[in-house]
Design a protein around this motif. Sequence first.
Motif, PDB file in Angstrom:
ATOM      1  N   SER A  61       0.827  -1.208   0.000  1.00 15.08           N
ATOM      2  CA  SER A  61       0.000   0.000   0.000  1.00 15.08           C
ATOM      3  C   SER A  61       0.863   1.260   0.000  1.00 15.08           C
ATOM      4  O   SER A  61       0.589   2.211  -0.731  1.00 15.08           O
ATOM      5  CB  SER A  61      -0.950   0.004   1.197  1.00 15.08           C
ATOM      6  OG  SER A  61      -1.884  -1.035   1.091  1.00 15.08           O
ATOM      7  N   GLN A  65       1.189   4.025  -3.168  1.00 17.53           N
ATOM      8  CA  GLN A  65       1.022   5.466  -3.024  1.00 17.53           C
ATOM      9  C   GLN A  65       2.296   6.208  -3.432  1.00 17.53           C
ATOM     10  O   GLN A  65       2.237   7.268  -4.052  1.00 17.53           O
ATOM     11  CB  GLN A  65       0.634   5.822  -1.583  1.00 17.53           C
ATOM     12  CG  GLN A  65      -0.745   5.336  -1.202  1.00 17.53           C
ATOM     13  CD  GLN A  65      -1.821   5.837  -2.157  1.00 17.53           C
ATOM     14  OE1 GLN A  65      -1.888   7.018  -2.447  1.00 17.53           O
ATOM     15  NE2 GLN A  65      -2.632   4.923  -2.647  1.00 17.53           N
ATOM     16  N   LYS A  68       2.809   6.632  -7.211  1.00 16.82           N
ATOM     17  CA  LYS A  68       1.818   7.488  -7.854  1.00 16.82           C
ATOM     18  C   LYS A  68       2.180   8.959  -7.747  1.00 16.82           C
ATOM     19  O   LYS A  68       1.594   9.795  -8.412  1.00 16.82           O
ATOM     20  CB  LYS A  68       0.425   7.249  -7.266  1.00 16.82           C
ATOM     21  CG  LYS A  68      -0.152   5.918  -7.656  1.00 16.82           C
ATOM     22  CD  LYS A  68      -1.517   5.726  -7.058  1.00 16.82           C
ATOM     23  CE  LYS A  68      -2.082   4.373  -7.458  1.00 16.82           C
ATOM     24  NZ  LYS A  68      -3.409   4.147  -6.884  1.00 16.82           N
ATOM     25  N   GLN A  69       3.113   9.302  -6.885  1.00 17.13           N
ATOM     26  CA  GLN A  69       3.465  10.698  -6.674  1.00 17.13           C
ATOM     27  C   GLN A  69       4.389  11.222  -7.728  1.00 17.13           C
ATOM     28  O   GLN A  69       5.236  10.726  -8.253  1.00 17.13           O
ATOM     29  CB  GLN A  69       4.112  10.882  -5.292  1.00 17.13           C
ATOM     30  CG  GLN A  69       3.134  10.590  -4.214  1.00 17.13           C
ATOM     31  CD  GLN A  69       3.744  10.779  -2.822  1.00 17.13           C
ATOM     32  OE1 GLN A  69       4.879  11.170  -2.657  1.00 17.13           O
ATOM     33  NE2 GLN A  69       2.954  10.489  -1.812  1.00 17.13           N
TER      34      GLN A  69
END
Length: 69
Positions: A61, A65, A68-69
Amino acid sequence: MNLNLRHAIMTNVANNTKEQLEDTIVDAIERGEEKYLPGLGVLFEAIWNHSDEQQKETMLSTLEQAVKQ
């Protein structure tokens, strides 16, 4: 020459304390040099192989995340 990179890295850090391991990781990341990526990969592999399913889910997880940044 037969070099087992995983074994060499694990042998090199086998007796390190948590603080020394953290310093190794932080230093490799801060330097940002490609040559440190295999070592970080070996350390991640060790973490992954010694994690339970919930810990793996948390890592995945977090990674999802982060990428994706």
